[in-house]
Design a protein around this motif. Sequence first.
Motif, mmCIF file in Angstrom:
data_model
loop_
_atom_site.group_PDB
_atom_site.id
_atom_site.type_symbol
_atom_site.label_atom_id
_atom_site.label_comp_id
_atom_site.label_asym_id
_atom_site.label_seq_id
_atom_site.Cartn_x
_atom_site.Cartn_y
_atom_site.Cartn_z
ATOM 1 N N ASP A 1 -41.159 -197.579 -26.266
ATOM 2 C CA ASP A 1 -41.377 -196.622 -27.351
ATOM 3 C C ASP A 1 -40.417 -195.448 -27.203
ATOM 4 O OD1 ASP A 1 -43.465 -198.190 -28.199
ATOM 5 O OD2 ASP A 1 -45.048 -196.829 -27.502
ATOM 6 N N ARG A 2 -39.764 -195.096 -28.296
ATOM 7 C CA ARG A 2 -38.841 -193.941 -28.300
ATOM 8 C C ARG A 2 -39.452 -192.822 -29.121
ATOM 9 N NH1 ARG A 2 -34.258 -194.114 -25.915
ATOM 10 N NH2 ARG A 2 -33.596 -196.090 -25.073
ATOM 11 N N TYR A 3 -39.246 -191.603 -28.629
ATOM 12 C CA TYR A 3 -39.811 -190.425 -29.280
ATOM 13 C C TYR A 3 -38.733 -189.366 -29.438
ATOM 14 C CZ TYR A 3 -44.294 -192.401 -27.812
ATOM 15 O OH TYR A 3 -45.371 -193.227 -27.614
ATOM 16 N N ASN A 4 -38.931 -188.516 -30.423
ATOM 17 C CA ASN A 4 -38.123 -187.318 -30.561
ATOM 18 C C ASN A 4 -38.921 -186.204 -29.881
ATOM 19 O OD1 ASN A 4 -36.890 -184.926 -31.303
ATOM 20 N ND2 ASN A 4 -36.301 -185.687 -33.314
ATOM 21 N N ASN B 1 -31.100 -188.695 -24.170
ATOM 22 C CA ASN B 1 -31.153 -187.798 -25.320
ATOM 23 C C ASN B 1 -32.618 -187.504 -25.619
ATOM 24 O OD1 ASN B 1 -31.168 -186.528 -27.791
ATOM 25 N ND2 ASN B 1 -29.999 -188.122 -28.852
ATOM 26 N N SER C 1 -38.887 -182.697 -31.466
ATOM 27 C CA SER C 1 -39.805 -182.537 -32.599
ATOM 28 C C SER C 1 -41.247 -182.426 -32.119
ATOM 29 C CB SER C 1 -39.685 -183.715 -33.566
ATOM 30 O OG SER C 1 -38.450 -183.685 -34.216
ATOM 31 N N SER D 1 -34.013 -186.212 -27.936
ATOM 32 C CA SER D 1 -34.366 -186.413 -29.343
ATOM 33 C C SER D 1 -34.577 -187.883 -29.681
ATOM 34 C CB SER D 1 -33.273 -185.839 -30.257
ATOM 35 O OG SER D 1 -33.192 -184.442 -30.086
ATOM 36 N N ASN D 2 -34.316 -188.769 -28.701
ATOM 37 C CA ASN D 2 -34.509 -190.208 -28.892
ATOM 38 C C ASN D 2 -34.623 -190.862 -27.517
ATOM 39 O OD1 ASN D 2 -34.668 -192.764 -30.073
ATOM 40 N ND2 ASN D 2 -32.446 -193.002 -30.100
ATOM 41 N N THR E 1 -37.269 -192.633 -24.260
ATOM 42 C CA THR E 1 -38.531 -193.235 -23.819
ATOM 43 C C THR E 1 -39.185 -192.269 -22.835
ATOM 44 O OG1 THR E 1 -37.607 -194.355 -21.877
ATOM 45 C CG2 THR E 1 -37.509 -195.555 -23.998
#
Length: 182
Positions: free
Chosen positions: A139-142, A101, A145, A103-104, A106
């Motif tokens: 680390d998870r990122y969107n 996804n 965004s 939006s969430n 790594t």
Amino acid sequence: METDMVNLNYNLKEISHWQSMVKNRNTQSGIDNRKVFELNKSVQVYLKTDDMIFSGGYGSGLSFYIEYAKESTQDNPVVIAKGVDENGKAFEQKIAIKNINPSNATVVEMQALEAHYKVDRGEWLSSFPVDTGAAHLDDRYNFMSIFEKRINDMQMLARYDLVQLYRKNMAVYENIIHNFER
């Protein structure tokens, strides 16, 4: 095929002048140099071979390669990511492409998605904005965004070439998301 690995060691003498300049600037601004420089660490680099779909790393020391898993199919693509995390600890992850996804995610998951779909990188090392350059393994990122923020930033800077590239790549990832939702 066994992966070729090269250990690169930073030579402190070659960059001592540059480091001392930055250290002086950072000391004046209150930045802790231990967090800025980790120059005594070795960095592992995985040289890309024909069976890999990605090989690369990040400024944190995270370095890895990605190849298709034996059980991967066209309908259910699965990859294996192997490498070392930001602390030099070896890792291996099995990633189902359809479970990613943006939006969430790594950076490892996004690199797998990018490589599988052959997303256009332009002249850059990656199809997504540079905000994740010092990313760690978990680390998870969107990323959606991040794309939106970078597009706005690049419009303000009149960097319409990057606006166009980021919009195109964001649309690719949005399309991937919508295909998975069906």
